[in-house]
Design a protein around this motif. Structure first.
Motif, PDB file in Angstrom:
ATOM      1  N   MET A  84       0.825  -1.204   0.000  1.00 48.44           N
ATOM      2  CA  MET A  84       0.000   0.000   0.000  1.00 48.44           C
ATOM      3  C   MET A  84       0.862   1.258   0.000  1.00 48.44           C
ATOM      4  SD  MET A  84      -2.761  -1.434   2.781  1.00 48.44           S
ATOM      5  CE  MET A  84      -3.673   0.076   2.910  1.00 48.44           C
ATOM      6  N   PHE A  85       1.940   1.239   0.782  1.00 47.63           N
ATOM      7  CA  PHE A  85       2.846   2.379   0.837  1.00 47.63           C
ATOM      8  C   PHE A  85       3.492   2.629  -0.519  1.00 47.63           C
ATOM      9  CE2 PHE A  85       7.432   3.374   1.207  1.00 47.63           C
ATOM     10  CZ  PHE A  85       7.329   4.715   1.556  1.00 47.63           C
ATOM     11  N   LEU A  86       3.998   1.591  -1.156  1.00 47.62           N
ATOM     12  CA  LEU A  86       4.681   1.758  -2.439  1.00 47.62           C
ATOM     13  C   LEU A  86       3.722   2.251  -3.518  1.00 47.62           C
ATOM     14  CD1 LEU A  86       6.866  -1.471  -2.327  1.00 47.62           C
ATOM     15  CD2 LEU A  86       7.663   0.893  -2.022  1.00 47.62           C
ATOM     16  N   VAL A 110      -0.775   6.561   5.353  1.00 50.70           N
ATOM     17  CA  VAL A 110       0.332   6.473   4.399  1.00 50.70           C
ATOM     18  C   VAL A 110       0.132   7.389   3.199  1.00 50.70           C
ATOM     19  CG1 VAL A 110       1.443   4.933   2.743  1.00 50.70           C
ATOM     20  CG2 VAL A 110       1.207   4.236   5.121  1.00 50.70           C
ATOM     21  N   PRO A 111      -1.022   7.375   2.516  1.00 53.13           N
ATOM     22  CA  PRO A 111      -1.192   8.333   1.405  1.00 53.13           C
ATOM     23  C   PRO A 111      -1.003   9.776   1.853  1.00 53.13           C
ATOM     24  CG  PRO A 111      -2.894   6.658   1.304  1.00 53.13           C
ATOM     25  CD  PRO A 111      -2.183   6.463   2.607  1.00 53.13           C
ATOM     26  N   ALA A 112      -1.525  10.122   3.032  1.00 53.65           N
ATOM     27  CA  ALA A 112      -1.348  11.493   3.527  1.00 53.65           C
ATOM     28  C   ALA A 112       0.123  11.802   3.774  1.00 53.65           C
ATOM     29  CB  ALA A 112      -2.161  11.690   4.805  1.00 53.65           C
ATOM     30  N   ALA A 113       0.865  10.839   4.309  1.00 56.70           N
ATOM     31  CA  ALA A 113       2.270  11.069   4.646  1.00 56.70           C
ATOM     32  C   ALA A 113       3.129  11.302   3.406  1.00 56.70           C
ATOM     33  CB  ALA A 113       2.815   9.887   5.447  1.00 56.70           C
ATOM     34  N   VAL A 114       2.744  10.703   2.281  1.00 57.03           N
ATOM     35  CA  VAL A 114       3.551  10.872   1.060  1.00 57.03           C
ATOM     36  C   VAL A 114       3.022  11.995   0.173  1.00 57.03           C
ATOM     37  CG1 VAL A 114       4.303   8.477   1.107  1.00 57.03           C
ATOM     38  CG2 VAL A 114       2.297   9.098  -0.253  1.00 57.03           C
ATOM     39  N   GLY A 115       2.066  12.782   0.681  1.00 55.77           N
ATOM     40  CA  GLY A 115       1.669  13.989  -0.020  1.00 55.77           C
ATOM     41  C   GLY A 115       0.379  13.928  -0.808  1.00 55.77           C
ATOM     42  N   LEU A 116      -0.415  12.854  -0.619  1.00 60.47           N
ATOM     43  CA  LEU A 116      -1.730  12.808  -1.251  1.00 60.47           C
ATOM     44  C   LEU A 116      -2.767  13.458  -0.334  1.00 60.47           C
ATOM     45  CD1 LEU A 116      -1.808   9.168  -2.699  1.00 60.47           C
ATOM     46  CD2 LEU A 116      -0.895  11.243  -3.744  1.00 60.47           C
TER      47      LEU A 116
END
Length: 367
Positions: A84-86, A110-116
């Motif tokens: 999911m992270f990748l 995770v999506p929020a942490a990577v900028g989504l």
């Protein structure tokens, strides 16, 4: 500043309790059960070098045969959470991710942490957590790049039908033409009684990507083996690059043992299926006699339960005093009167005692 909010759910692994009804796994697999010939010999012959970023070829082939895609469309990851992270990492920062809740917390964090930009679509306990297509349609935008569902769902074990997924895909085609639909199938292979394991939706549509692992259904969370599938070569390559640039490759030992788990999976799944069926029947009978509303799951070792109590916080405090835990609704984006109850982690006698302690806490909380 941290990218991730507090994660009280980590107590499940970090703060052991005597009667843990918050866990969502079935009985753990004993590694000794895997050590039949020629596995020890194969382990002894391993070297300590790097392996392909895509994963062990035999493991990719085993997963592909299980989910109905080509081995070249399978990427081995460090558990389903890594998949999911990748996936999120490979998508454009600043785009939208539509996530159906309640949900396994990393599906949102995770999506929020990577900028989504995460857009939650809340599904209703009262409606059995069925997919709300109107709400999903309202959340979709041309800027949406990810739509995320779990089936069976965590925390409820509710499975979405192929018809529901196809209807959602039609909405995505219309309103978010650049989005992918991620289906987390971590609990797919856990069924009850004589039910057949449903087919994976990995090959359903080019927009569909799936994630899964050996953690839940197979009881092999410690191996840290999962996978990502996509029939879109461009997206697959983007996710593979994300893996290479973050972890390079997986563990050769874990991946070798994972091949053995999948080769013998019915041997491991059958007794777990029998055990979980008995445990779910125990939970169903107990719930009928107590001030709770149980949403019976379609799969997995977990269920959602609504408490008919005046004070949910008092319930959780009383439960902790009794060395017992359930999964709090707030972990998953739900209200505190809804809890996740795991029925596969403890032996049956200990599970029954845990339910007795839940009953005590319900009385204390006004149930």
């Amino acid at each position: 500043m941290t990218r991730f909010p507090p994660a009280p759910m980590s107590d499940l692994t970090d703060v052991p309790l005597r009667f843990d009804l918050g866990e969502s796994t079935g009985p753990p697999l004993a590694l000794g059960d895997l050590m039949t010939a020629p596995v020890p010999e194969r382990l002894a012959a391993l070297d300590g070098g790097y392996r392909p970023s895509t994963g062990d070829p035999d493991l990719r082939a085993a997963v592909a045969a299980e989910v109905g895609v080509d081995p070249e469309q399978v990427l081995v990851t460090a558990g389903g959470a890594s998949a999911m992270f990748l996936t999120a990492l490979a998508l454009p920062a600043g785009s939208d991710a539509v996530v159906a809740t309640p949900v396994f917390p990393p599906a949102r964090t995770v999506p929020a942490a990577v900028g989504l930009r995460v857009v939650d679509v809340g599904l209703s306990f009262v409606d059995g957590y069925r997919l709300d297509l109107t709400a999903m349609a309202d959340a979709l935008r041309p800027s949406t790049r990810l739509v995320s569902l779990a089936s069976p769902q965590n925390p409820s074990g509710v499975r979405f039908t192929e018809t529901e997924v196809r209807d959602l895909l039609a909405l995505v085609d219309e309103r978010a033409p650049d989005a992918v639909l991620l289906l987390d199938e971590t609990y797919r292979q856990t069924v009850f009684g004589d039910a057949k394991i449903p087919a994976s939706m990995a090959g359903l549509h080019p927009r569909v990507v799936t994630t899964s692992s050996l953690s839940k259904s197979h009881g092999a969370a410690g191996l840290r083996v999962g996978w990502f599938t996509s029939t879109d070569p461009e997206l697959f390559e983007a996710v593979r690059r994300a893996k290479f640039n973050t972890v390079v490759c997986g563990s050769t030992i874990d991946e070798l043992l994972a091949v053995e788990v999948l080769r013998r999976q019915e041997e491991f799944l059958a007794p777990r299926r029998e055990f979980l069926t008995t445990a779910l029947d125990t939970l169903t009978r107990w719930a009928a006699d107590h001030p709770v509303d149980l949403l019976r799951p379609d799969g997995g070792a977990l269920a959602s339960m609504r408490l008919r109590v005046a004070d949910p916080d008092r319930f959780h405090a009383a439960l902790a005093q009794r060395e017992t835990r359930v999964g709090r609704g707030s972990w998953f984006g739900e209200s505190e009167d809804v809890v996740r109850i795991g029925f596969g982690h403890l032996p049956l006698a200990e599970f029954a005692e845990g339910l007795n302690r839940v009953a005590d806490a319900l009385r204390v909380a006004g149930g």
